[in-house]
Motif scaffolding. Structure first.
Motif, mmCIF file in Angstrom:
data_model
loop_
_atom_site.group_PDB
_atom_site.id
_atom_site.type_symbol
_atom_site.label_atom_id
_atom_site.label_comp_id
_atom_site.label_asym_id
_atom_site.label_seq_id
_atom_site.Cartn_x
_atom_site.Cartn_y
_atom_site.Cartn_z
ATOM 1 N N ARG A 31 0.845 -1.200 0.000
ATOM 2 C CA ARG A 31 0.000 0.000 0.000
ATOM 3 C C ARG A 31 0.879 1.248 0.000
ATOM 4 N N HIS A 32 1.928 1.225 0.798
ATOM 5 C CA HIS A 32 2.850 2.349 0.893
ATOM 6 C C HIS A 32 3.496 2.632 -0.464
ATOM 7 N N ALA A 33 4.051 1.605 -1.092
ATOM 8 C CA ALA A 33 4.780 1.771 -2.353
ATOM 9 C C ALA A 33 3.859 2.221 -3.486
ATOM 10 N N ILE A 34 2.702 1.622 -3.594
ATOM 11 C CA ILE A 34 1.771 1.983 -4.666
ATOM 12 C C ILE A 34 1.249 3.401 -4.466
ATOM 13 N N VAL A 60 9.130 -1.127 -7.331
ATOM 14 C CA VAL A 60 9.812 -2.374 -6.964
ATOM 15 C C VAL A 60 10.969 -2.062 -6.015
ATOM 16 N N TRP A 61 11.760 -1.041 -6.355
ATOM 17 C CA TRP A 61 12.888 -0.638 -5.504
ATOM 18 C C TRP A 61 12.385 -0.192 -4.132
ATOM 19 N N ASN A 62 11.301 0.567 -4.101
ATOM 20 C CA ASN A 62 10.716 1.045 -2.851
ATOM 21 C C ASN A 62 10.362 -0.133 -1.940
ATOM 22 N N TYR A 63 9.699 -1.112 -2.493
ATOM 23 C CA TYR A 63 9.279 -2.273 -1.711
ATOM 24 C C TYR A 63 10.486 -3.020 -1.138
ATOM 25 N N CYS A 83 19.528 7.516 0.645
ATOM 26 C CA CYS A 83 19.971 6.208 0.136
ATOM 27 C C CYS A 83 18.991 5.652 -0.894
ATOM 28 N N PHE A 84 17.704 5.831 -0.652
ATOM 29 C CA PHE A 84 16.707 5.377 -1.620
ATOM 30 C C PHE A 84 16.907 6.084 -2.957
ATOM 31 N N GLU A 85 17.008 7.390 -2.928
ATOM 32 C CA GLU A 85 17.153 8.164 -4.163
ATOM 33 C C GLU A 85 18.472 7.874 -4.867
ATOM 34 N N GLY A 86 19.541 7.664 -4.119
ATOM 35 C CA GLY A 86 20.832 7.339 -4.722
ATOM 36 C C GLY A 86 20.791 6.020 -5.474
ATOM 37 N N GLY A 87 20.179 5.021 -4.895
ATOM 38 C CA GLY A 87 20.056 3.733 -5.561
ATOM 39 C C GLY A 87 19.231 3.828 -6.836
#
Length: 145
Positions: free
Chosen positions: A9-12, A50-53, A83-87
């Protein structure tokens, strides 16, 4: 720690609202047609979902292992976001360059605009999400190992 369904739910939700805001802004800013930008944005959104999850599960497990719970302090939220944005940047840059037929440097400059947007957006979205859907105090049995 959050459940699998909560993470979905969070990622979508994250990507849905981001698309509604960022795609028209990017089209306007770059002069690229909305339909052409929308296809790129949709692809990158799916990639980011997908990366978020995967990333958030890993980050939660890291917090659980090293601090015993999944609650984030302000400094951890900032680290989490960068870190999320860098990846994502590592993968998105060549795709943007190819799709928009621009140099890697131009793609980097465009992506830095997206990164600036998403840094603020991710911080606000995650904070609001945590307020609307608080993290359970107990670790669900399916997530404890």
């Amino acid at each position: 720690m959050r459940t699998r369904n909560d993470r979905l739910r969070h990622a979508i939700g994250f990507e849905f609202f981001a698309l509604l805001i960022a795609t028209p802004l990017a089209s306007w800013f770059t002069g690229v047609g909305l339909s052409h930008m929308s296809l790129l944005a949709l692809f990158l959104s799916l990639l980011a979902t997908v990366w978020n999850y995967i990333y958030n599960i890993g980050f939660d497990h890291f917090l659980l292992k090293y601090q015993g719970n999944g609650h984030k302090k302000l400094s951890q939220r900032v680290l989490h976001t960068f870190c999320f944005e860098g990846g994502l940047l590592i993968v998105a840059l060549p795709i943007m360059s190819w799709w928009l037929n621009i140099s890697m440097l131009e793609a980097l400059m465009l992506d830095l605009g997206f990164v600036a947007f998403y840094l603020v957006y991710a911080f606000v979205y995650n904070w609001v999400y945590d307020k609307m859907f608080p993290i359970p105090q107990e670790v669900p049995k399916t997530m404890s190992h």
